[in-house]
Structure formats: structure tokens, C-alpha cells
Design an enzyme around this catalytic site. Structure first.
Site, mmCIF file in Angstrom:
data_model
loop_
_atom_site.group_PDB
_atom_site.id
_atom_site.type_symbol
_atom_site.label_atom_id
_atom_site.label_comp_id
_atom_site.label_asym_id
_atom_site.label_seq_id
_atom_site.Cartn_x
_atom_site.Cartn_y
_atom_site.Cartn_z
ATOM 1 N N GLY A 1 2.515 -1.158 -13.913
ATOM 2 C CA GLY A 1 2.769 -0.284 -15.061
ATOM 3 C C GLY A 1 1.530 0.186 -15.802
ATOM 4 N N GLY B 1 -1.324 1.108 -14.065
ATOM 5 C CA GLY B 1 -2.113 1.921 -13.129
ATOM 6 C C GLY B 1 -1.954 3.401 -13.399
ATOM 7 N N VAL C 1 -0.120 5.865 -11.993
ATOM 8 C CA VAL C 1 1.231 6.423 -12.087
ATOM 9 C C VAL C 1 2.016 5.757 -13.221
ATOM 10 C CG1 VAL C 1 3.363 6.933 -10.837
ATOM 11 C CG2 VAL C 1 1.179 6.941 -9.619
ATOM 12 N N TYR D 1 -2.807 -1.086 5.139
ATOM 13 C CA TYR D 1 -2.076 -0.522 4.004
ATOM 14 C C TYR D 1 -0.896 0.318 4.496
ATOM 15 C CZ TYR D 1 -1.268 2.331 -0.196
ATOM 16 O OH TYR D 1 -0.701 2.968 -1.268
ATOM 17 N N LYS E 1 3.129 -0.341 3.771
ATOM 18 C CA LYS E 1 3.942 0.634 3.031
ATOM 19 C C LYS E 1 5.125 1.130 3.873
ATOM 20 C CE LYS E 1 2.081 1.312 -1.109
ATOM 21 N NZ LYS E 1 2.856 1.072 -2.343
ATOM 22 N N PRO F 1 4.364 10.307 -2.389
ATOM 23 C CA PRO F 1 3.522 11.330 -3.017
ATOM 24 C C PRO F 1 2.311 11.642 -2.140
ATOM 25 C CG PRO F 1 3.530 9.264 -4.286
ATOM 26 C CD PRO F 1 4.129 8.978 -2.956
ATOM 27 N N THR F 2 1.748 12.830 -2.326
ATOM 28 C CA THR F 2 0.477 13.163 -1.688
ATOM 29 C C THR F 2 -0.644 12.588 -2.566
ATOM 30 O OG1 THR F 2 0.818 15.354 -2.661
ATOM 31 C CG2 THR F 2 1.230 15.131 -0.315
ATOM 32 N N LYS G 1 -18.943 10.954 -10.135
ATOM 33 C CA LYS G 1 -20.242 11.395 -9.597
ATOM 34 C C LYS G 1 -20.802 12.596 -10.364
ATOM 35 C CE LYS G 1 -20.402 10.054 -4.734
ATOM 36 N NZ LYS G 1 -20.426 10.577 -3.364
ATOM 37 N N ARG H 1 -6.491 18.437 1.458
ATOM 38 C CA ARG H 1 -5.536 17.527 0.830
ATOM 39 C C ARG H 1 -4.624 18.297 -0.125
ATOM 40 N NH1 ARG H 1 -7.169 14.962 4.401
ATOM 41 N NH2 ARG H 1 -8.227 12.938 4.394
#
Length: 323
Positions: free
Chosen positions: A17, A19, A21, A145, A149, A172-173, A196, A217
Site C-alpha cells: 500500500g 508503493g 500503485v 519474477y 507472477k 499493467p504496462t 539521472k 514501451r
């Protein structure tokens, strides 16, 4: 504020919660998208170690959720994945199994888990859609990973077939926005680039982008994704997953993303592409046709506007941002 709707009939537990998203969902709920019958509980790794079955069960028994948004995961960018594939597999498999099984044992009505387009087969036709998840091995750079998933989809099917549970998942993308992890070594491409540019601007040096800048992307703004998560939680009834993404026509190259950040942060220095660094997958174009069938009118925040907001947030919160 007085409670008009009487008792809250939905108690929604959000793992991960704090992070990227999770914070976006918090903001969207707080800014008026929440409903009177919903009680939202956002938890982080400070509240429970979800790799522990006992701690996960205790968390569920404490909060007694009716609904779960499962975002918690061990995540990282390309270079961290390449180094730690086994760790990504083991930790995520434990987390996902504990969360889904605790949800089942506690009688949770609905779980929405978060997958990723990197789980799709490496050798595939484009655009990718929801039916193609298990059609071949994922890209070798992040197989740990990706397989962990993918197994959420398998478990969702199993819980539905054996116990009738309404557990589903969204795909999600590339997500970005405020509260992201802006770590340059281990973060994802967009937040890493933002950090950066910030540093290059401070030091007056050139901006070095890893790779050729050619990979493409589809980026989704975290606040748009949060609004879609609320719709999935409330309205989407399928167990089969759904891709949450901007359209294929909104795909951008890494170079175009870097240019948008340079513009947003008013960076005047030189842009260099370090072609000795790996590019990762060239593209993983996803189809949002299924989403558009359900929500033809959904408005995504324009990419440059979302980048501008994210850069402004990072600059304003530089001291406290994850980096």
C-alpha cells in the site's frame, strides 16, 4: 463528515500500500473516487512480512477484509532482475501463495492481483493479449519474477474451480508516477531517467542513457492505473486477467521518453546513449482491446503531462523520494 450510508460494507485491504500503485490508489480514493460504503486499509512490509504464512494470516485476521488489492511484490528493473532471478522467484511465490490462501481462508469476496506485461512469452506475435500469457517462456532476463507472477493466474483459476473464489488479476504496462522508486541502478527505466536528469542538471554534466534508446514501451501513469483498479475491483467480474494499458498507438521509445523528461525538467545538457549497456526486450506491445470493450470512453493522462507531474513531484520531494 457524517456517514450517510450507515455501516461500511466493504473493507478493502491493499498490500504493498505504500508503493507506487498503492500511493496512487490512496490519492485517488482520498480525492473523491472512494465510496461511502468502502473502508480502505493500506498496509506495507512494516505491517507484516508476507513471505511468512503466519504473519500474513495474522494480518488478515486483524483487518478482516472483504476485498483485497494485492500489489506487494519484490520488484526491480532489468539489471537487478538479471542478478537475482532466484530471489525474485522465491520471494514472490511465497508472498502470492500466502496472500491468496489467507484471502481464501478468511472468506474474502474478491482479490485483484497485479501482474506485469514482462510475464508474456519472449517469442510472440504482437500485439500481445490476455490469452497469450502461457504460450512460451518469458524473456530470460527476468524469468524468476515473470514465472512467479504467471503463477498468480494459475492460482486464481484453481481457487475459482475448486472453491468458487472470485480472484482475478490485472496486467499493467510500464507504470510510472509519484512515489516510484527512482533508484538509478535497480529502478525501472522512467524513474531512473528522471533521477539521472535531475543529477545531470545539478552537476552540469551530460545525461547518459543506458542502451540504444530504441526499445519501445507503453507507459501508464500511476493515477490512471489507480482509477482503473477501482473499476476492476467494483465492476470486473471475470477470473481471466485484463490488460490495463494505453493503446498500441501510444507506445514510445526510450529516446522519446528521455526527451520528454529532458523537456519537463528543462535540461540543457548533452544526451549520450551508452550502447554497451543491455536494451532488454525491444518491445512488448500489449493490446488494450479488452479494456476498451468494457470502458470505451476512459481518458488516459497524456504522456508528456504525466511525465511533467512526475518530474515536478520528484524535484519537490527529492529528499524523501525512494532512490
Amino acid at each position: 463528515m457524517t456517514e450517510a450510508a450507515g455501516p461500511k460494507s466493504k473493507r478493502i485491504l491493499v498490500t504493498g500500500g505504500t508503493g507506487l500503485v498503492g500511493r496512487a490508489i490512496q490519492k485517488v480514493v482520498a480525492d473523491g473516487e472512494g465510496r461511502p460504503d468502502e473502508d480502505w486499509v493500506f498496509v506495507s512490509s512494516k505491517d507484516a512480512d508476507l513471505t511468512s504464512a503466519a504473519e500474513t494470516k495474522a494480518l488478515f485476521e486483524k483487518h478482516k477484509p472483504t476485498h483485497v488489492v494485492h500489489l506487494a511484490a519484490m520488484v526491480g528493473g532489468l539489471f537487478k532482475n538479471i542478478r537475482c532471478n532466484l530471489d525474485f522467484w522465491r520471494r514472490n511465490v511465497h508472498i502470492n501463495d500466502n496472500v491468496l490462501h489467507s484471502a481464501y481462508e478468511c472468506g474474502v469476496q474478491k482479490v485483484v492481483s497485479c501482474l506485469s506485461t514482462c510475464i508474456f512469452p519472449d517469442k510472440t506475435t504482437y500485439p500481445i493479449d490476455e490469452t497469450m500469457i502461457h504460450n512460451g517462456p518469458p524473456h530470460s532476463s527476468n524469468f524468476g519474477y515473470s514465472y512467479a507472477k504467471r503463477m498468480i493466474d494459475i492460482q486464481n483459476r484453481g481457487y475459482f474451480e475448486q472453491h468458487g473464489c472470485r480472484f482475478t488479476a490485472v496486467i499493467p504496462t510500464n507504470i510510472f508516477g509519484p512515489h516510484d522508486n527512482f533508484n538509478i541502478e535497480d529502478g525501472h527505466v522512467l524513474p531512473g531517467l528522471i533521477h539521472k536528469v535531475y543529477l545531470a542538471k545539478q552537476s552540469g554534466s551530460a545525461l547518459t542513457v543506458w542502451g540504444t534508446g530504441k526499445p519501445r514501451r507503453q507507459f501508464i501513469y500511476s493515477l490512471d492505473l489507480a482509477r482503473l483498479f477501482l473499476w476492476v475491483l467494483r465492476e470486473y467480474e471475470e477470473v481471466e486477467p485484463i490488460i490495463l494499458s494505453v493503446g498500441e498507438e501510444d507506445e514510445v521509445s526510450i529516446k522519446e521518453a528521455a526527451d520528454a523528461i529532458v523537456e519537463a525538467m528543462d535540461f540543457k545538457g548533452e544526451l549520450i546513449f551508452d550502447t554497451t549497456k543491455a536494451d532488454g526486450q525491444f518491445k512488448k506491445t500489449a493490446s488494450n482491446a479488452k479494456l476498451r470493450r468494457y470502458l470505451p470512453g476512459f481518458q488516459f493522462t497524456p504522456f508528456k503531462e504525466a511525465v511533467q507531474e512526475t518530474c515536478a513531484w520528484f524535484s519537490a520531494n527529492y529528499a524523501s523520494a525512494r532512490k
